[in-house]
Design an enzyme around this catalytic site. Structure first.
Site, PDB file in Angstrom:
ATOM      1  N   LYS A  73       0.819  -1.209   0.000  1.00 22.48           N
ATOM      2  CA  LYS A  73       0.000   0.000   0.000  1.00 22.48           C
ATOM      3  C   LYS A  73       0.859   1.268   0.000  1.00 22.48           C
ATOM      4  CE  LYS A  73      -4.079  -2.357   1.113  1.00 22.48           C
ATOM      5  NZ  LYS A  73      -3.505  -3.661   1.365  1.00 22.48           N
TER       6      LYS A  73
HETATM    7  C1  LIG Z   1      -4.178  -4.742   0.801  1.00 25.15           C
HETATM    8  C2  LIG Z   1      -3.355  -5.952   0.634  1.00 25.15           C
HETATM    9  C3  LIG Z   1      -3.710  -6.935  -0.309  1.00 25.15           C
HETATM   10  C4  LIG Z   1      -4.970  -6.853  -1.143  1.00 25.15           C
HETATM   11  O1  LIG Z   1      -4.921  -5.826  -2.112  1.00 25.15           O
HETATM   12  P1  LIG Z   1      -6.272  -5.255  -2.744  1.00 25.15           P
HETATM   13  O2  LIG Z   1      -5.846  -4.096  -3.580  1.00 25.15           O
HETATM   14  O3  LIG Z   1      -7.150  -4.857  -1.600  1.00 25.15           O
HETATM   15  O4  LIG Z   1      -6.869  -6.355  -3.541  1.00 25.15           O
HETATM   16  C5  LIG Z   1      -2.860  -8.023  -0.457  1.00 25.15           C
HETATM   17  N1  LIG Z   1      -1.753  -8.158   0.311  1.00 25.15           N
HETATM   18  C6  LIG Z   1      -1.394  -7.244   1.222  1.00 25.15           C
HETATM   19  C7  LIG Z   1      -0.169  -7.469   2.042  1.00 25.15           C
HETATM   20  C8  LIG Z   1      -2.166  -6.102   1.407  1.00 25.15           C
HETATM   21  O5  LIG Z   1      -1.811  -5.200   2.322  1.00 25.15           O
END
Ligand SMILES: *Cc1c(COP(=O)(O)O)cnc(C)c1O
Length: 499
Positions: free
Chosen positions: A112
């Site tokens: 993120k």
């Molecule tokens: C948020 C997250 C995901 C999922 O991603 P999306 O964009 O919500 O599908 C997968 N792995 C990790 C470590 C995350 O923080």
């Protein structure tokens, strides 16, 4: 380039408006009115560039009301020393023609950061143009990683306040510690009783409530969203799919024009949707493989056409994917319906009223032309982490483990040997407990989080990222837990608004 809403396609707004407001008034999500196209020469021109320079070429295609120099300033602030290593999104070989795209070298050690290090700068520019100097209030519901990444991105950014709600029992101890110890003058954090969907629904209700909106306006504030529904979260993610492709050309794994498969560990459908935009822009992609954990609502949808959120919620070793409502799917459906917002609205109204919707056979076939899907449970996740470490010398976290498992199964089942990229979304050290269990034949450990990190370093010789070590011994600042009905009051309290 303008944006419209998935639930009202007569709307047409600028990218600044979409980013400053986060969600459209009638509850729809902002989407680009048309998708910019790139040529094979454009892709070639990316190969010698740095990650930041690649972003400088791709972002203006979507953010046409930002000046190119403004964007260069944003990417300079976002993709500099806040990322460890030579590049923010390195591509590494796993086996044969299968590579891993690592998106976790930022300050919170999860993917993120790729978007949330950039969003605050995109948002302050947008707020100046669209909110007339009002303070932007960022409200976040998090299953763990978004919250910390947003707090880090926004901390002490002028003209912003950030409030984060997380499910008390739905995040790892390390994630909890990361959030409760957050520094910064403009931040607030609260746990809520319930799961991630409770937190997300609560935030959506506050966000769209006219009374709350009026109250904020009285205090010269305005809501913005840093959740993955904000267009400013999605657009930075498109960059790394192009960047990975350019790296594969540079590494001699593919020639420009060759198709690749991407496998993405998926929760809210934001990451994989960015890959879909890249494909629609002209990036040569064969298949997007959507990987889920035991919460298999997306696997069912992508294989049967029926989305049904009325199912058991599982708490898994990959908590950032423990989701029953994948918000960004609404954008995919809208595009796949050629921009039919009436039909999109009908489907998503049905999801909130009946807990389910089904798409037509024809639409399902179109979806299957692009997407494949699979899921795996916790035991399989831990097995594949151990196996990948033993056989390929690669240590993955649990979310990436789900993707590796689902990809391997896909490759076996279909015989599709297209060069592949597995998207790696977190450092293994962020989920040391489960990763350590995987490497010790399922045996749990009585060590605390920090001892586990040390133990894992000892076993593997792979150094842990610096930001995780600095948490040790820090005292929590935010210890409150509230009920879902108390969230609105908590917002006023954290904003110091009299109710
Ligand atoms: C948020 C997250 C995901 C999922 O991603 P999306 O964009 O919500 O599908 C997968 N792995 C990790 C470590 C995350 O923080």
């Amino acid at each position: 380039m303008n944006y419209t809403s998935t639930r009202n396609n007569s709307l047409s707004v600028s990218s600044s408006f979409a980013i400053a407001n986060g969600i459209s008034e009638e509850g729809g999500l902002f989407v680009p009115e048309n998708i910019p196209q790139v040529s094979s020469e454009f892709i070639n021109s990316l190969v010698p560039l740095s990650y930041k320079q690649r972003a400088d070429k791709i972002l203006p295609l979507f953010l046409s009301d930002y000046g190119e120099d403004e964007i260069k300033g944003c990417t300079l602030a976002a993709y500099g020393d806040n990322f460890e290593g030579e590049t923010p999104a390195p591509v590494k070989k796993l086996y044969d023609n299968v590579s891993v795209l690592e998106l976790w070298h930022g300050p919170t050690c999860a993917f993120k950061d790729m978007a949330l290090q950039l969003l605050p700068y995109l948002l302050t520019g947008a707020a100046k143009r669209e909110l007339g100097g009002k303070k932007s209030v960022i409200l976040v519901a998090t299953s763990g990683d978004t919250g910390k990444a947003a707090l880090e991105g926004f901390k002490d950014v002028e003209g912003t306040k950030i409030l984060v709600f997380y499910p008390d029992k739905g995040v790892s101890p390390m994630q909890k510690l990361q959030m409760t110890t957050q520094e910064g003058k403009n931040v607030g954090v609260s746990a809520i009783e319930g799961n991630f969907d409770d937190a997300q629904t609560g935030v959506k209700e506050i966000f769209t409530s006219p009374e709350v909106k009026a109250k904020l306006e009285e205090n010269n504030m305005s809501f913005s969203s840093a959740n993955s529904i904000n267009w400013g979260r999605l657009v930075p993610q498109i960059v790394y799919y192009f960047s990975a492709y350019a790296d594969l050309i540079q590494q001699g794994v593919i020639k420009n024009g060759d198709k690749v498969n991407f496998t993405v560990p998926t929760g809210n459908f934001g990451n994989i949707l960015a890959a879909y935009y890249a494909l629609k822009m002209g990036l040569p992609v064969n298949r997007l493989i959507c990987a889920s954990n035991e919460n298999d609502v997306l696997t069912e949808f992508l294989t049967t056409g029926r989305y049904n959120r009325l199912r058991k919620f599982h708490t898994t070793v990959s908590p950032s994917m423990d989701i029953l409502i994948s918000s960004n799917l609404e954008r995919l459906i809208f595009h796949m319906l050629d921009g039919n917002s009436d039909e999109t609205k009908r489907l998503f109204d049905s999801l909130s009223v009946n807990g389910e919707y089904s798409v037509s056979e024809q639409l399902l076939n179109e979806i299957k032309g692009v997407f494949a899907a699979g899921n795996c449970d916790d035991a399989e996740t831990l097995n594949v982490i151990a196996k990948t470490y033993k056989e390929n010398g690669y240590l993955s976290d649990t979310h990436t483990g789900v993707a590796i498992k689902v990809y391997n199964a896909y490759r076996e089942e279909t015989g599709d040997k297209t060069p592949a990229v597995i998207v790696s979304t977190a450092s293994p050290y962020k989920f040391s407990n489960a990763v350590l269990r995987a490497l010790s034949d399922g045996e749990s450990s009585s060590l605390n989080e920090f001892e586990m990190v040390e133990k894992l370093q000892e076993i593997t010789g792979i150094p842990a990222p610096a930001p995780l070590g600095s948490l040790k011994g820090k005292a929590p600042r935010f210890t409150g837990v509230c009920k879902k009905e108390e969230m609105e009051r908590e917002v006023y309290r954290l904003l110091e608004i009299k109710n």
